[in-house]
Design an enzyme around this catalytic site. Sequence first.
Site, PDB file in Angstrom:
ATOM      1  N   TYR A  94       0.846  -1.140  -0.054  1.00  0.00           N
ATOM      2  CA  TYR A  94      -0.173   0.081  -0.034  1.00  0.00           C
ATOM      3  C   TYR A  94       0.910   1.435   0.073  1.00  0.00           C
ATOM      4  O   TYR A  94       1.703   1.408   0.773  1.00  0.00           O
ATOM      5  CB  TYR A  94      -1.049   0.169   1.299  1.00  0.00           C
ATOM      6  CG  TYR A  94      -1.939   1.002   1.398  1.00  0.00           C
ATOM      7  CD1 TYR A  94      -2.324   1.863   0.281  1.00  0.00           C
ATOM      8  CD2 TYR A  94      -1.804   2.092   2.674  1.00  0.00           C
ATOM      9  CE1 TYR A  94      -3.176   2.950   0.446  1.00  0.00           C
ATOM     10  CE2 TYR A  94      -2.601   2.907   2.934  1.00  0.00           C
ATOM     11  CZ  TYR A  94      -3.272   3.566   1.592  1.00  0.00           C
ATOM     12  OH  TYR A  94      -3.934   4.806   2.175  1.00  0.00           O
ATOM     13  N   ASP A 161      -1.101  -6.182   7.958  1.00  0.00           N
ATOM     14  CA  ASP A 161      -2.365  -5.330   7.303  1.00  0.00           C
ATOM     15  C   ASP A 161      -3.270  -6.555   6.546  1.00  0.00           C
ATOM     16  O   ASP A 161      -3.175  -7.050   5.503  1.00  0.00           O
ATOM     17  CB  ASP A 161      -1.983  -4.391   6.082  1.00  0.00           C
ATOM     18  CG  ASP A 161      -2.883  -3.507   5.483  1.00  0.00           C
ATOM     19  OD1 ASP A 161      -4.290  -4.116   5.454  1.00  0.00           O
ATOM     20  OD2 ASP A 161      -2.881  -2.340   5.228  1.00  0.00           O
ATOM     21  N   LYS A 186     -12.899  -0.561   3.679  1.00  0.00           N
ATOM     22  CA  LYS A 186     -13.126  -0.946   2.737  1.00  0.00           C
ATOM     23  C   LYS A 186     -14.139  -2.299   2.906  1.00  0.00           C
ATOM     24  O   LYS A 186     -15.134  -1.994   3.206  1.00  0.00           O
ATOM     25  CB  LYS A 186     -11.541  -1.819   2.465  1.00  0.00           C
ATOM     26  CG  LYS A 186     -10.580  -0.698   2.189  1.00  0.00           C
ATOM     27  CD  LYS A 186     -10.786   0.328   0.870  1.00  0.00           C
ATOM     28  CE  LYS A 186      -9.537   1.212   0.744  1.00  0.00           C
ATOM     29  NZ  LYS A 186      -8.862   1.912   1.709  1.00  0.00           N
TER      30      LYS A 186
END
Length: 343
Positions: A94, A161, A186
């Site tokens: 990310y 994550d 999300k």
Amino acid sequence: MDWSLRTRAIAAGRPAAPGEPLNTPLVATSTYVAGGDFTYARESGTPTWVALEEAVGSLEGGYATAFASGIGAIAAVFELFPIGAGVAVPTVSYSGTRGLLEHAEKQGRFTVRQLDPEDTAAWQAAADEVDVLWIESPTNPMLQLMDYAALTGRRAKVVVDNTFATPLVQRPLTEGADVVVHSATKLIGGHSDLLLGVTIAKDETLARELRDARTRNGATPGALEAWLALRGLRTMPVRLAEQSKTAALLAERLSQHEAVTRVRYPGQGMMIAFELADAEAADRFCASLELIVHATSLGGVESLVERRSMYAAESHLPAGLIRFSVGLEDPEDLWRDLERALG
């Protein structure tokens, strides 16, 4: 009772006393009458936050803390470690995380080591040398898998994550990880209508430190966002099951299409990464879609695509790579849209 994860997503954090509402209400207040458990929201939270944290903590198997955003949660985790700490991060991951680390390194706060996410031997070596291993599995956006269970029990703290997989696919704390992070924007929220992050710590000491960081920095979630995330969590198991089924079908069909040079799908979950010939072909594809939306983010009920290498922080990715977040539309409608745009 040792309920299943699907049941916990419905029942955890729900009021249980006679006369209480069936669902945790949206508590919109900044302060409370003195003498109770809640004092000032930034410091003690709200009943809505607490309910969300109980539910997410139950799913992951740890102590959860809600934040204003996913990046706010990530920043709080980095506050756990002292100046000069060494951090290993995947080369493909990310961009928000890597951006935070690059900034910290420029300030002399951390030393950062970027490693191939699939080179387990290099990660094992780093686990004995650095202070933090930052793990993504699957990685964003290439969907590479990392063997984080092989990295625990060493010198470095392991942070995972888990946004893409969710605890319905994997529970890193049960395999030795120290902290799990989610962008609840999300899949947990699931409807592209909120910003929120969550950390889940293996032990109460780490959880307390994360809550202290939230209080210091004011990275507190809004009441509405926490309530929406909790409501979204209740349907996450059924949403993810349907999205995964559709994703598996579309990944198989994409792999057989002549315009697609490579498909990356880890075998479960709702994310697909596939490659077209070049950036021009990828941009033309995105612009030609009618049902699937060309937009950033992921995990909502609607299908989204994006060419990630368009961003400077991800220019090292394959030029024609498309990140595809599969939604809840009819699979055949999605395929018709894909096939027409690819043609």
